[in-house]
Design a protein around this motif. Sequence first.
Motif: not given
Length: 365
Positions: A12, A46-47, A50, A56, A78-80, A83, A85, A88, A285
Amino acid sequence: MKTINLAVFPADGIGPEVIAASQQVLHRLAQLHGGVSFECREFDWSSAYYHKTGRMMPADGLQQLEAGGFDAILMGPVGSPAIPDHITLWGLLLTIRQGFDQYVNLRPMRLLAGVVSPLLNPHRHPISMVCIRENSEGEYAGVGGRVHQGKPGEVAIQSIVFTRRVTERVMRFAFDYARQHGHRLVTNVTKSNSMQHNMVFWDEVFQQVAAHYPAVATDQQLVDSMTARMVSQPETVDVFVASNLFGDILSDLGAALTGSMGLAPSANLNPERHYPSLFQAIHGSAFGLVGKNVANPLASIWSAQLMLAFLGETELATRLMSAIETVVQDQRVRTPDLGGTSSTTEMTEAVCRALETEPTAATGH
């Protein structure tokens, strides 16, 4: 020609940028070395995956990775922001860590020559610490739950799980690592003054393991005072072993003390190599930097260096660490996190150029 098979996750945010930089450096290193090549298979888990699938990673993701015959996994952050946390993290990274029994999280924290530390007088207090973090249970075991959600009597329980087998093996790893790499001291990070069951158990296991390593000095520090020690007396910290949560927090502090999260690598290890280990920069990210070509790739590149060392490619690992040190010390190429204006591309190319010079003895681990 030896081929190292890598599962690659751009993941991400700035992940695709720093992972591309890491692959570029690895391929240049292979060209210069001549005896090894890297075969990379990219996964889009990845996000973004997802958003398309509601997961994921596929339900059989671990089976796919295990069947792929990979020597290691190279992963971006990894993380968006779109979404939560916990979705993810548990949907990808923690699933791989626990599923592949990657019970050691190795995080070196070293102030490289040429980097400015936020500490006022870092030359009087040199920083070279290694965190050995238990990576498979503890506070992140995932045991617990919530009942009566949304009601006044709602209860949330998150249980901390320590088992003797897991606690003992990570502590043995810490002592073995210290002995193999010439470290003088292993510090036990604890909170047994207030956590009278699990952390007292942790301390007891530490003392039992330490008895088998009489040549390695030990001490013990409560986690809250460990933060103060790392800031005010970092030269007294060498190798420390900590639970999942404590190690997570302290290694982020160590990364900040060494100048930038953009210089913070990590290795998620299954030391017995029953499963592939995972290597990943610990920074986030950083969606605000996406597409600007300004992210520092060195944390990801350094993570690849840890990968080479773990795989037994000592010459390649030494050469890559020397190149990282050369670029940082030279100071002509610096990304914004280090106070400069250089791009991700320029930093990556600088490392590739440094690889072309005769390597010197590296001091990183």
